[in-house]
Enzyme design. Sequence first.
Site, short mmCIF file in Angstrom:
data_model
loop_
_atom_site.label_atom_id
_atom_site.label_comp_id
_atom_site.label_asym_id
_atom_site.label_seq_id
_atom_site.Cartn_x
_atom_site.Cartn_y
_atom_site.Cartn_z
N ASP A 1 23.53 36.68 23.08
CA ASP A 1 24.23 37.86 23.62
C ASP A 1 24.82 38.75 22.53
OD1 ASP A 1 23.79 37.11 26.25
OD2 ASP A 1 25.72 36.12 26.47
N LYS B 1 31.11 41.48 28.69
CA LYS B 1 29.95 41.99 29.46
C LYS B 1 29.82 41.25 30.78
CE LYS B 1 27.11 38.27 29.10
NZ LYS B 1 26.84 37.41 30.23
O1 C5P Z 1 22.05 31.82 22.19
P1 C5P Z 1 23.23 31.01 22.60
O2 C5P Z 1 23.75 30.13 21.50
O3 C5P Z 1 24.30 31.82 23.22
O4 C5P Z 1 22.71 30.06 23.74
C1 C5P Z 1 23.39 28.89 24.15
C2 C5P Z 1 22.42 27.98 24.86
O5 C5P Z 1 22.01 28.58 26.10
C3 C5P Z 1 21.13 27.74 24.12
O6 C5P Z 1 21.25 26.66 23.24
C4 C5P Z 1 20.16 27.44 25.23
O7 C5P Z 1 20.28 26.11 25.67
C5 C5P Z 1 20.64 28.33 26.36
N1 C5P Z 1 19.91 29.61 26.44
C6 C5P Z 1 18.61 29.61 26.93
N2 C5P Z 1 17.93 30.79 27.02
C7 C5P Z 1 18.51 31.96 26.65
C8 C5P Z 1 19.83 31.98 26.17
C9 C5P Z 1 20.50 30.78 26.08
O8 C5P Z 1 18.06 28.56 27.29
N3 C5P Z 1 17.82 33.08 26.78
#
Ligand code: C5P
Length: 281
Positions: free
Chosen positions: A135, A11
Amino acid sequence: MLPINIKAHAKINLTLRVLGKRPDGYHELETVMQSLALHDTITLTSQPRGIQLTVAGDAPVGPDNLVHQAALLLQAASGCGRGAAITLTKRIPLAAGLAGGSADAAATLLGLNKLWNLGLPLNQLLALAAKLGSDVPFCLQGGTMLAQGRGEVLTPLAAAPALGVVLIKPNFGVSTAAVYGGFAAVKPTRRPNTKAMAQALLKQDARAVAAELANDLEYVTLAKFPQLVQIKQHLLQAGAQGVLMSGSGPTIFGLTAPGHSALVAAKVDPALGQVIASSIN
Ligand code: C5P
Protein backbone atom coordinates in the site's frame (compact mmCIF):
# COMPACT_ATOMS: atom_id res chain seq x y z
CA MET A 1 17.37 23.50 8.44
CA LEU A 2 13.84 23.94 9.82
CA PRO A 3 11.79 20.85 10.76
CA ILE A 4 9.52 19.48 8.04
CA ASN A 5 5.91 18.52 8.82
CA ILE A 6 4.16 16.01 6.59
CA LYS A 7 0.64 14.59 6.76
CA ALA A 8 0.30 10.83 6.32
CA HIS A 9 -3.24 10.15 5.09
CA ALA A 10 -5.29 7.02 5.78
CA LYS A 11 -6.97 5.17 2.91
CA ILE A 12 -10.10 3.13 2.30
CA ASN A 13 -10.80 0.67 -0.51
CA LEU A 14 -14.01 1.47 -2.40
CA THR A 15 -13.68 -1.88 -4.20
CA LEU A 16 -11.21 -4.72 -3.70
CA ARG A 17 -11.21 -7.68 -6.08
CA VAL A 18 -8.78 -10.56 -5.57
CA LEU A 19 -7.86 -12.00 -8.95
CA GLY A 20 -5.75 -14.91 -7.71
CA LYS A 21 -2.66 -16.04 -5.84
CA ARG A 22 0.70 -15.34 -7.47
CA PRO A 23 3.82 -17.53 -7.48
CA ASP A 24 5.51 -15.03 -5.09
CA GLY A 25 2.78 -15.63 -2.47
CA TYR A 26 1.08 -12.25 -2.91
CA HIS A 27 -2.40 -11.90 -4.40
CA GLU A 28 -3.09 -10.18 -7.69
CA LEU A 29 -5.54 -7.34 -7.03
CA GLU A 30 -7.81 -4.83 -8.66
CA THR A 31 -8.75 -2.23 -6.05
CA VAL A 32 -10.05 1.34 -6.08
CA MET A 33 -8.23 3.20 -3.33
CA GLN A 34 -9.24 6.53 -1.83
CA SER A 35 -7.29 8.68 0.59
CA LEU A 36 -9.03 10.23 3.61
CA ALA A 37 -8.63 13.52 5.42
CA LEU A 38 -7.78 11.46 8.56
CA HIS A 39 -4.00 11.56 8.94
CA ASP A 40 -1.01 10.97 11.16
CA THR A 41 1.60 13.75 11.34
CA ILE A 42 5.32 13.29 10.88
CA THR A 43 7.87 15.90 11.92
CA LEU A 44 11.43 15.51 10.65
CA THR A 45 14.50 17.33 11.93
CA SER A 46 17.97 16.86 10.48
CA GLN A 47 20.72 15.54 12.76
CA PRO A 48 24.31 14.54 11.95
CA ARG A 49 23.68 10.80 12.05
CA GLY A 50 21.33 8.05 13.23
CA ILE A 51 17.56 7.70 13.00
CA GLN A 52 15.77 8.55 16.22
CA LEU A 53 12.02 7.88 16.30
CA THR A 54 9.61 9.24 18.91
CA VAL A 55 5.96 8.17 18.83
CA ALA A 56 3.03 10.09 20.32
CA GLY A 57 0.08 7.70 20.41
CA ASP A 58 -0.35 4.01 19.72
CA ALA A 59 2.41 2.56 17.50
CA PRO A 60 5.58 0.53 17.99
CA VAL A 61 8.85 2.42 18.41
CA GLY A 62 12.00 0.83 17.01
CA PRO A 63 12.92 -1.27 14.01
CA ASP A 64 9.37 -2.72 13.59
CA ASN A 65 7.98 0.70 12.75
CA LEU A 66 7.74 1.25 8.98
CA VAL A 67 8.92 4.85 9.53
CA HIS A 68 12.24 3.54 10.78
CA GLN A 69 12.46 1.05 7.89
CA ALA A 70 11.65 3.76 5.32
CA ALA A 71 14.39 6.02 6.71
CA LEU A 72 17.02 3.25 6.63
CA LEU A 73 15.99 2.22 3.10
CA LEU A 74 16.29 5.80 1.84
CA GLN A 75 19.70 6.20 3.50
CA ALA A 76 20.93 2.98 1.85
CA ALA A 77 19.45 3.78 -1.59
CA SER A 78 20.79 7.34 -1.69
CA GLY A 79 24.10 6.82 0.12
CA CYS A 80 23.12 9.73 2.37
CA GLY A 81 25.07 9.72 5.63
CA ARG A 82 22.86 12.23 7.43
CA GLY A 83 20.45 11.28 10.19
CA ALA A 84 17.05 12.50 11.35
CA ALA A 85 14.99 12.88 14.50
CA ILE A 86 11.45 11.83 13.58
CA THR A 87 8.31 12.42 15.62
CA LEU A 88 5.24 10.44 14.62
CA THR A 89 1.86 11.57 15.97
CA LYS A 90 -0.61 8.69 15.47
CA ARG A 91 -4.31 9.18 14.82
CA ILE A 92 -4.93 6.36 12.32
CA PRO A 93 -5.77 3.12 14.18
CA LEU A 94 -3.26 0.24 13.84
CA ALA A 95 -3.87 -3.11 12.08
CA ALA A 96 -7.15 -1.63 10.89
CA GLY A 97 -7.17 -1.88 7.07
CA LEU A 98 -6.55 1.87 6.79
CA ALA A 99 -2.88 1.69 5.69
CA GLY A 100 -1.75 3.72 8.71
CA GLY A 101 1.77 2.26 8.80
CA SER A 102 2.06 2.48 5.01
CA ALA A 103 1.00 6.14 5.06
CA ASP A 104 3.66 6.89 7.70
CA ALA A 105 6.33 5.13 5.59
CA ALA A 106 5.32 7.06 2.45
CA ALA A 107 5.37 10.38 4.31
CA THR A 108 8.82 9.54 5.69
CA LEU A 109 10.19 8.90 2.18
CA LEU A 110 8.74 12.20 0.92
CA GLY A 111 9.87 14.17 3.96
CA LEU A 112 13.42 12.85 4.15
CA ASN A 113 13.89 13.29 0.39
CA LYS A 114 13.27 16.99 1.09
CA LEU A 115 15.07 17.25 4.43
CA TRP A 116 18.25 15.64 3.08
CA ASN A 117 17.99 17.47 -0.28
CA LEU A 118 18.23 14.16 -2.15
CA GLY A 119 16.11 15.22 -5.12
CA LEU A 120 15.01 11.63 -5.88
CA PRO A 121 12.27 11.67 -8.54
CA LEU A 122 8.81 10.22 -7.86
CA ASN A 123 9.47 7.02 -9.84
CA GLN A 124 12.47 6.18 -7.63
CA LEU A 125 10.50 6.90 -4.47
CA LEU A 126 7.68 4.68 -5.79
CA ALA A 127 10.15 1.80 -6.31
CA LEU A 128 11.42 2.18 -2.72
CA ALA A 129 7.83 2.43 -1.47
CA ALA A 130 6.93 -0.91 -3.10
CA LYS A 131 9.76 -2.56 -1.14
CA LEU A 132 8.22 -1.36 2.14
CA GLY A 133 4.70 -2.68 1.49
CA SER A 134 1.95 -3.12 -1.08
CA ASP A 135 0.00 0.00 0.00
CA VAL A 136 2.99 2.35 0.34
CA PRO A 137 3.15 3.41 -3.37
CA PHE A 138 -0.52 4.48 -3.23
CA CYS A 139 0.09 6.38 0.01
CA LEU A 140 2.92 8.28 -1.68
CA GLN A 141 0.46 9.69 -4.22
CA GLY A 142 -2.98 9.61 -2.57
CA GLY A 143 -6.22 10.75 -4.20
CA THR A 144 -8.41 8.25 -6.04
CA MET A 145 -6.51 5.46 -7.81
CA LEU A 146 -6.98 2.07 -9.38
CA ALA A 147 -4.30 -0.20 -7.87
CA GLN A 148 -3.35 -3.43 -9.61
CA GLY A 149 -0.58 -6.01 -9.31
CA ARG A 150 -0.08 -6.50 -5.58
CA GLY A 151 -1.24 -2.88 -5.13
CA GLU A 152 1.76 -1.05 -6.56
CA VAL A 153 0.60 -0.58 -10.20
CA LEU A 154 -1.32 2.69 -10.00
CA THR A 155 -3.64 4.45 -12.43
CA PRO A 156 -5.32 7.72 -11.41
CA LEU A 157 -9.12 7.70 -11.58
CA ALA A 158 -11.57 10.61 -11.60
CA ALA A 159 -11.53 12.17 -8.12
CA ALA A 160 -14.42 10.94 -5.98
CA PRO A 161 -17.33 13.31 -5.38
CA ALA A 162 -17.34 15.10 -2.00
CA LEU A 163 -18.31 12.55 0.67
CA GLY A 164 -18.22 12.23 4.43
CA VAL A 165 -16.73 9.03 5.84
CA VAL A 166 -17.44 7.43 9.22
CA LEU A 167 -15.01 4.77 10.43
CA ILE A 168 -15.70 2.15 13.08
CA LYS A 169 -12.57 0.31 14.22
CA PRO A 170 -13.53 -2.56 16.52
CA ASN A 171 -11.29 -3.25 19.50
CA PHE A 172 -9.20 -5.91 17.79
CA GLY A 173 -6.81 -5.95 14.83
CA VAL A 174 -6.38 -8.49 12.04
CA SER A 175 -3.33 -9.87 10.27
CA THR A 176 -3.38 -8.90 6.58
CA ALA A 177 -1.42 -12.06 5.72
CA ALA A 178 -3.95 -14.27 7.56
CA VAL A 179 -6.91 -12.64 5.79
CA TYR A 180 -5.36 -13.08 2.34
CA GLY A 181 -4.40 -16.61 3.35
CA GLY A 182 -8.06 -17.39 4.06
CA PHE A 183 -9.32 -16.19 0.69
CA ALA A 184 -8.88 -19.51 -1.16
CA ALA A 185 -11.39 -21.13 1.22
CA VAL A 186 -14.29 -18.67 0.63
CA LYS A 187 -16.72 -18.24 -2.24
CA PRO A 188 -17.70 -14.58 -2.64
CA THR A 189 -21.24 -14.23 -3.97
CA ARG A 190 -21.18 -10.52 -4.86
CA ARG A 191 -17.95 -9.59 -6.62
CA PRO A 192 -16.71 -6.00 -6.98
CA ASN A 193 -17.27 -4.36 -10.35
CA THR A 194 -14.21 -2.14 -10.84
CA LYS A 195 -15.45 -0.63 -14.13
CA ALA A 196 -18.83 0.31 -12.64
CA MET A 197 -17.05 2.01 -9.70
CA ALA A 198 -14.76 3.91 -12.09
CA GLN A 199 -17.86 5.03 -14.04
CA ALA A 200 -19.62 6.14 -10.86
CA LEU A 201 -16.55 8.23 -9.96
CA LEU A 202 -16.35 9.71 -13.44
CA LYS A 203 -20.04 10.73 -13.26
CA GLN A 204 -19.52 12.14 -9.71
CA ASP A 205 -22.49 9.97 -8.77
CA ALA A 206 -22.28 9.52 -4.98
CA ARG A 207 -25.31 7.21 -4.92
CA ALA A 208 -23.70 4.88 -7.49
CA VAL A 209 -20.37 4.96 -5.57
CA ALA A 210 -22.27 3.80 -2.47
CA ALA A 211 -24.10 1.11 -4.47
CA GLU A 212 -20.88 -0.29 -6.00
CA LEU A 213 -18.95 -0.68 -2.71
CA ALA A 214 -17.67 -4.28 -2.59
CA ASN A 215 -14.67 -6.08 -1.09
CA ASP A 216 -13.81 -9.76 -1.68
CA LEU A 217 -11.90 -9.91 1.61
CA GLU A 218 -15.11 -9.26 3.58
CA TYR A 219 -15.96 -12.93 2.96
CA VAL A 220 -12.91 -13.93 5.01
CA THR A 221 -12.93 -11.34 7.81
CA LEU A 222 -16.72 -11.13 8.36
CA ALA A 223 -16.94 -14.94 8.60
CA LYS A 224 -14.30 -14.89 11.34
CA PHE A 225 -15.74 -11.86 13.17
CA PRO A 226 -19.56 -11.90 12.69
CA GLN A 227 -19.88 -8.78 14.85
CA LEU A 228 -18.65 -6.86 11.77
CA VAL A 229 -21.94 -7.74 10.01
CA GLN A 230 -23.80 -6.07 12.89
CA ILE A 231 -21.51 -3.05 12.72
CA LYS A 232 -22.34 -2.66 9.00
CA GLN A 233 -26.08 -2.81 9.73
CA HIS A 234 -25.73 -0.40 12.64
CA LEU A 235 -23.84 2.12 10.50
CA LEU A 236 -26.56 1.97 7.79
CA GLN A 237 -29.22 2.55 10.45
CA ALA A 238 -27.20 5.53 11.75
CA GLY A 239 -27.59 7.11 8.30
CA ALA A 240 -24.66 5.96 6.13
CA GLN A 241 -25.48 5.73 2.41
CA GLY A 242 -23.26 2.68 1.85
CA VAL A 243 -20.98 0.60 4.10
CA LEU A 244 -17.98 -1.66 3.55
CA MET A 245 -14.95 -3.17 5.26
CA SER A 246 -11.70 -1.43 4.29
CA GLY A 247 -8.79 -3.55 3.00
CA SER A 248 -8.35 -6.74 5.02
CA GLY A 249 -10.28 -5.14 7.90
CA PRO A 250 -11.49 -4.96 10.50
CA THR A 251 -12.47 -1.26 10.08
CA ILE A 252 -15.94 -0.73 8.64
CA PHE A 253 -16.56 2.58 6.88
CA GLY A 254 -19.77 4.32 5.90
CA LEU A 255 -20.17 7.00 3.25
CA THR A 256 -22.33 10.01 4.07
CA ALA A 257 -23.40 13.26 2.43
CA PRO A 258 -20.61 15.86 2.57
CA GLY A 259 -20.36 17.44 6.02
CA HIS A 260 -22.62 14.81 7.60
CA SER A 261 -20.03 12.36 8.94
CA ALA A 262 -19.97 13.87 12.45
CA LEU A 263 -23.80 13.69 12.65
CA VAL A 264 -23.79 10.01 11.63
CA ALA A 265 -20.80 9.22 13.89
CA ALA A 266 -22.67 10.73 16.88
CA LYS A 267 -25.44 8.13 16.37
CA VAL A 268 -23.03 5.17 16.48
CA ASP A 269 -22.91 3.12 19.69
CA PRO A 270 -19.39 3.77 21.06
CA ALA A 271 -19.32 0.24 22.49
CA LEU A 272 -18.76 -1.04 18.95
CA GLY A 273 -15.24 0.38 18.81
CA GLN A 274 -13.36 3.56 17.98
CA VAL A 275 -15.62 5.86 15.93
CA ILE A 276 -13.97 8.47 13.69
CA ALA A 277 -15.72 11.09 11.56
CA SER A 278 -13.69 12.03 8.49
CA SER A 279 -14.11 12.71 4.79
CA ILE A 280 -12.47 11.78 1.54
CA ASN A 281 -9.36 13.83 0.91
O1 C5P B 1 2.76 -5.85 1.26
P1 C5P B 1 2.42 -5.99 2.70
O2 C5P B 1 3.62 -6.22 3.57
O3 C5P B 1 1.56 -4.89 3.21
O4 C5P B 1 1.53 -7.29 2.79
C1 C5P B 1 1.31 -7.99 4.00
C2 C5P B 1 0.87 -9.39 3.67
O5 C5P B 1 -0.43 -9.37 3.05
C3 C5P B 1 1.75 -10.11 2.67
O6 C5P B 1 2.81 -10.75 3.32
C4 C5P B 1 0.79 -11.09 2.04
O7 C5P B 1 0.61 -12.22 2.86
C5 C5P B 1 -0.53 -10.34 2.03
N1 C5P B 1 -0.80 -9.67 0.74
C6 C5P B 1 -1.16 -10.44 -0.35
N2 C5P B 1 -1.42 -9.84 -1.55
C7 C5P B 1 -1.34 -8.49 -1.68
C8 C5P B 1 -0.99 -7.69 -0.58
C9 C5P B 1 -0.71 -8.32 0.62
O8 C5P B 1 -1.26 -11.68 -0.25
N3 C5P B 1 -1.62 -7.95 -2.85
